[in-house]
Motif scaffolding. Structure first.
Motif, PDB file in Angstrom:
ATOM      1  N   GLU A 135       9.256  23.800  -1.078  1.00  0.00           N
ATOM      2  CA  GLU A 135      10.617  23.615  -0.567  1.00  0.00           C
ATOM      3  C   GLU A 135      11.278  22.384  -1.187  1.00  0.00           C
ATOM      4  OE1 GLU A 135      12.208  25.711   1.129  1.00  0.00           O
ATOM      5  OE2 GLU A 135      10.667  27.028   1.954  1.00  0.00           O
ATOM      6  N   ALA A 136      10.523  21.291  -1.331  1.00  0.00           N
ATOM      7  CA  ALA A 136      11.093  20.063  -1.885  1.00  0.00           C
ATOM      8  C   ALA A 136      11.494  20.240  -3.343  1.00  0.00           C
ATOM      9  CB  ALA A 136      10.086  18.912  -1.755  1.00  0.00           C
ATOM     10  N   ASN A 137      10.707  20.987  -4.099  1.00  0.00           N
ATOM     11  CA  ASN A 137      11.052  21.236  -5.501  1.00  0.00           C
ATOM     12  C   ASN A 137      12.306  22.083  -5.631  1.00  0.00           C
ATOM     13  OD1 ASN A 137       9.113  20.375  -7.897  1.00  0.00           O
ATOM     14  ND2 ASN A 137       7.855  20.604  -6.065  1.00  0.00           N
ATOM     15  N   LEU A 138      12.370  23.190  -4.901  1.00  0.00           N
ATOM     16  CA  LEU A 138      13.543  24.056  -5.028  1.00  0.00           C
ATOM     17  C   LEU A 138      14.793  23.411  -4.440  1.00  0.00           C
ATOM     18  CD1 LEU A 138      12.326  27.725  -4.544  1.00  0.00           C
ATOM     19  CD2 LEU A 138      12.396  26.292  -6.576  1.00  0.00           C
ATOM     20  N   ALA A 139      14.621  22.478  -3.503  1.00  0.00           N
ATOM     21  CA  ALA A 139      15.777  21.768  -2.945  1.00  0.00           C
ATOM     22  C   ALA A 139      16.478  20.928  -4.009  1.00  0.00           C
ATOM     23  CB  ALA A 139      15.343  20.886  -1.778  1.00  0.00           C
ATOM     24  N   LEU A 140      15.790  20.630  -5.105  1.00  0.00           N
ATOM     25  CA  LEU A 140      16.411  19.872  -6.189  1.00  0.00           C
ATOM     26  C   LEU A 140      17.538  20.651  -6.848  1.00  0.00           C
ATOM     27  CD1 LEU A 140      13.107  18.577  -7.842  1.00  0.00           C
ATOM     28  CD2 LEU A 140      14.666  17.255  -6.393  1.00  0.00           C
ATOM     29  N   ASN A 141      17.551  21.977  -6.653  1.00  0.00           N
ATOM     30  CA  ASN A 141      18.590  22.820  -7.257  1.00  0.00           C
ATOM     31  C   ASN A 141      19.863  22.900  -6.425  1.00  0.00           C
ATOM     32  OD1 ASN A 141      17.013  23.592  -9.496  1.00  0.00           O
ATOM     33  ND2 ASN A 141      16.000  25.200  -8.316  1.00  0.00           N
ATOM     34  N   ARG A 142      19.827  22.362  -5.207  1.00  0.00           N
ATOM     35  CA  ARG A 142      20.982  22.496  -4.322  1.00  0.00           C
ATOM     36  C   ARG A 142      22.219  21.849  -4.925  1.00  0.00           C
ATOM     37  NH1 ARG A 142      17.860  20.750   0.661  1.00  0.00           N
ATOM     38  NH2 ARG A 142      16.802  22.639   1.312  1.00  0.00           N
ATOM     39  N   GLN A 143      23.332  22.498  -4.729  1.00  0.00           N
ATOM     40  CA  GLN A 143      24.605  21.979  -5.212  1.00  0.00           C
ATOM     41  C   GLN A 143      25.568  21.832  -4.039  1.00  0.00           C
ATOM     42  OE1 GLN A 143      25.118  20.932  -8.227  1.00  0.00           O
ATOM     43  NE2 GLN A 143      23.063  21.545  -8.890  1.00  0.00           N
ATOM     44  N   PRO A 144      26.507  20.865  -4.100  1.00  0.00           N
ATOM     45  CA  PRO A 144      26.658  19.907  -5.207  1.00  0.00           C
ATOM     46  C   PRO A 144      25.771  18.669  -5.068  1.00  0.00           C
ATOM     47  CG  PRO A 144      28.434  19.611  -3.664  1.00  0.00           C
ATOM     48  CD  PRO A 144      27.602  20.747  -3.121  1.00  0.00           C
ATOM     49  N   ASN A 145      25.222  18.438  -3.846  1.00  0.00           N
ATOM     50  CA  ASN A 145      24.467  17.200  -3.637  1.00  0.00           C
ATOM     51  C   ASN A 145      23.057  17.505  -3.142  1.00  0.00           C
ATOM     52  OD1 ASN A 145      26.706  15.403  -4.213  1.00  0.00           O
ATOM     53  ND2 ASN A 145      27.570  16.025  -2.245  1.00  0.00           N
ATOM     54  N   PRO A 146      22.077  17.542  -4.027  1.00  0.00           N
ATOM     55  CA  PRO A 146      20.693  17.744  -3.583  1.00  0.00           C
ATOM     56  C   PRO A 146      20.217  16.548  -2.767  1.00  0.00           C
ATOM     57  CG  PRO A 146      20.746  17.154  -5.896  1.00  0.00           C
ATOM     58  CD  PRO A 146      22.173  17.363  -5.486  1.00  0.00           C
ATOM     59  N   SER A 147      19.230  16.770  -1.911  1.00  0.00           N
ATOM     60  CA  SER A 147      18.709  15.689  -1.071  1.00  0.00           C
ATOM     61  C   SER A 147      18.115  14.566  -1.912  1.00  0.00           C
ATOM     62  CB  SER A 147      17.650  16.239  -0.111  1.00  0.00           C
ATOM     63  OG  SER A 147      18.203  17.236   0.715  1.00  0.00           O
ATOM     64  N   ILE A 187       0.854  -1.192   0.000  1.00  0.00           N
ATOM     65  CA  ILE A 187       0.000   0.000   0.000  1.00  0.00           C
ATOM     66  C   ILE A 187       0.888   1.240   0.000  1.00  0.00           C
ATOM     67  CG2 ILE A 187      -1.920   1.184   1.120  1.00  0.00           C
ATOM     68  CD1 ILE A 187      -2.660  -1.630   0.386  1.00  0.00           C
ATOM     69  N   LEU A 188       0.686   2.132  -0.978  1.00  0.00           N
ATOM     70  CA  LEU A 188       1.547   3.302  -1.147  1.00  0.00           C
ATOM     71  C   LEU A 188       0.716   4.576  -1.221  1.00  0.00           C
ATOM     72  CD1 LEU A 188       3.768   1.811  -3.999  1.00  0.00           C
ATOM     73  CD2 LEU A 188       4.359   1.922  -1.565  1.00  0.00           C
ATOM     74  N   SER A 189       1.364   5.700  -0.909  1.00  0.00           N
ATOM     75  CA  SER A 189       0.736   7.017  -1.047  1.00  0.00           C
ATOM     76  C   SER A 189       1.233   7.690  -2.310  1.00  0.00           C
ATOM     77  CB  SER A 189       1.053   7.893   0.169  1.00  0.00           C
ATOM     78  OG  SER A 189       0.486   7.353   1.342  1.00  0.00           O
ATOM     79  N   GLY A 190       0.435   8.616  -2.821  1.00  0.00           N
ATOM     80  CA  GLY A 190       0.786   9.275  -4.076  1.00  0.00           C
ATOM     81  C   GLY A 190       1.327  10.670  -3.930  1.00  0.00           C
ATOM     82  N   ASP A 191       1.729  11.088  -2.702  1.00  0.00           N
ATOM     83  CA  ASP A 191       2.200  12.467  -2.520  1.00  0.00           C
ATOM     84  C   ASP A 191       3.501  12.548  -1.719  1.00  0.00           C
ATOM     85  OD1 ASP A 191       1.104  11.634  -0.150  1.00  0.00           O
ATOM     86  OD2 ASP A 191      -0.080  13.441   0.207  1.00  0.00           O
ATOM     87  N   HIS A 192       4.384  11.559  -1.928  1.00  0.00           N
ATOM     88  CA  HIS A 192       5.680  11.556  -1.243  1.00  0.00           C
ATOM     89  C   HIS A 192       6.815  11.592  -2.263  1.00  0.00           C
ATOM     90  CE1 HIS A 192       3.608   9.204   2.275  1.00  0.00           C
ATOM     91  NE2 HIS A 192       3.286  10.488   2.251  1.00  0.00           N
ATOM     92  N   LEU A 193       7.934  12.202  -1.868  1.00  0.00           N
ATOM     93  CA  LEU A 193       9.122  12.256  -2.722  1.00  0.00           C
ATOM     94  C   LEU A 193      10.226  11.439  -2.067  1.00  0.00           C
ATOM     95  CD1 LEU A 193      10.574  13.389  -5.207  1.00  0.00           C
ATOM     96  CD2 LEU A 193      11.199  15.395  -3.846  1.00  0.00           C
ATOM     97  N   TYR A 194      10.618  10.338  -2.707  1.00  0.00           N
ATOM     98  CA  TYR A 194      11.641   9.448  -2.156  1.00  0.00           C
ATOM     99  C   TYR A 194      11.996   8.416  -3.213  1.00  0.00           C
ATOM    100  CZ  TYR A 194       7.838   6.077  -1.627  1.00  0.00           C
ATOM    101  OH  TYR A 194       6.797   5.211  -1.868  1.00  0.00           O
TER     102      TYR A 194
END
Length: 429
Positions: A267-279, A121-128
């Motif tokens: 916040e999770a979307n903009l965190a994708l831009n972090r350098q050098p290692n995004p979460s 059983i999974l949720s549709g609103d998580h980023l991982y």
């Protein structure tokens, strides 16, 4: 993994993500410029070799259904599928889905037709990114009836999740869904038993459920049939089964973020831009995130300054400055614009140069961001039309505002321009 059936819960009305869910289901909300939230659990399933996948939907599901139908088509030599099951009324169940467990209950007859051992059983609103095969193997090794994937969490966010206590063998001995006040304090544990060092255990004294479960096939069927009044997994099914069943906790050590609110989504979307290692990174060759393939042209960038940003395909960017932002497919940014700390979701279609000229002559606003506009700390939904000399910076530092008639909302200080909205020339927000 051929003995596992995945069930992705499409979510309710998505009120915490409103207005992004005004015209679409929560799992259909665009992510990282070119993906949608549903692509995360589906891709995790495919990468884990779990290829029997159902998606249960109810609210605003048209765009989600369209995306899944166009994206996930398996070979005719495979029995894999991603299939949408929409809420329906029947003589036996005259009501719509009343909760996560009720959604599964109403379709359990369909799931039982498969020769499988476990339901995932999974949720549709998580980023991982997660290898579910490790999770399911732990479930099998401990002979668990139900296994919950968990993460340690701090006190600030703890009241938003289901919390649990576990014994030295990882068995869940107590469970509380979104506790507050004194009940919350009672759920604090020494998370060093999960392998955290003393400093980490002090910072994160709670064990939170990720909303990801594995059930033995017969156990889920029994729980749903025996307790027809229980409609939600987190609030009812899981807490009430802790006493009589073997509930195990599986510690997930990777990045995981619940992006069910406007602030966490932003916040999770903009965190994708972090350098050098995004979460979290989409640049992973062996475990990619899949989405709909589009035959779009390369992005065209003319005399612009772009820093720490992600630009999707099919964009046209002219003589502007973009910093720490995400531009979705077919985004169009005209000359002398400044876009900073912003997520632009792009457009579903192009407007030809001729049409744009006619619109301008008639005083209408073309899709995209017009000349000399400035946008900071905002989310611009798809097909938005932002005129010339527009300033979107939350000038008054408003935390919450509903200006639907004017084409925008403000949530947690973040300006959200509505899908298909039109912001007139010279507007200051």
């Amino acid at each position: 993994m051929k003995k596992v059936l995945a069930i992705i819960l499409g979510g309710g009305a998505g009120t915490r993500l409103y207005p992004l869910t005004k015209l679409r289901a929560k799992p259909a909300v665009p992510l990282a410029g070119k993906y949608r939230l549903i692509d995360i659990p589906v891709s995790n399933c495919i990468n884990s070799e779990i290829l029997k996948i159902y998606v249960l939907t109810q609210f605003n599901s048209a765009s989600l259904n369209r995306h899944i139908t166009r994206t996930y088509r398996f070979s005719g030599f495979s029995n894999g599928f991603v299939e949408v099951l929409a809420a329906q009324q029947t003589p036996k169940n005259p009501k719509w889905f009343q909760g996560t467990a009720d959604a599964v209950r109403q379709y359990i007859w369909s799931f039982q037709e498969w020769d499988i051992d476990e339901y995932l059983i999974l949720s549709g609103d998580h980023l991982y990114r997660m290898d579910y095969s490790d999770f399911i193997q732990r479930h099998r090794d401990t002979n668990a009836d139900i296994t919950l994937s968990v993460v340690p969490i701090d006190e600030k966010r703890a009241s938003s999740f289901g919390l649990m206590k576990i014994d030295d063998h990882g068995r869940v001995v107590d469970f509380s869904e979104k506790p507050k006040g004194e009940e919350l304090k009672q759920m604090a544990v020494n998370t060093a038993i999960l392998g955290l060092n003393p400093e980490q255990a002090k910072a994160s004294p709670y064990i939170a459920s990720m909303g990801i479960y594995v059930f033995k096939k017969e156990v889920l069927a029994t729980l749903l049939e025996k307790n027809p009044e229980q409609t939600d997994f987190g609030r009812e099914i899981i807490p009430f089964s802790a006493k009589d069943y073997n509930l195990q906790a599986y510690l997930f050590k990777g990045y995981w973020e619940d992006i069910g609110t406007i602030e966490s989504f932003y916040e999770a979307n903009l965190a994708l831009n972090r350098q050098p290692n995004p979460s979290f990174s989409f640049y992973h060759e062996k475990v990619p995130v899949y989405t709909r393939g589009r035959s779009l042209p390369p992005t065209k960038i003319l005399d612009s300054n772009i820093t720490e940003s992600m630009i999707s395909e099919g964009c046209i960017i002219k003589n502007c400055r973009i910093h720490n932002s995400i531009l979705g497919i077919r985004s169009r940014i005209e000359s002398n614009c400044i876009v900073k700390d912003t997520m632009v979701m792009g457009a579903d279609y192009y407007e030809s140069l001729e049409i744009r000229k006619i619109q301008t002559q008639q005083g209408e606003i073309p899709i995209g961001i017009g000349e000399f506009s400035t946008i900071r700390r905002a989310i611009v939904d798809k097909n938005a039309r932002i005129g010339r000399n527009v300033t979107i910076v939350n000038k008054e530092k408003v935390e919450e505002s509903n200006c639907e008639n004017e084409g925008f909302y403000i949530r947690n200080g973040i300006v959200v321009v509505l899908k298909n909205a039109s912001i007139p020339d010279g507007k200051v927000i």
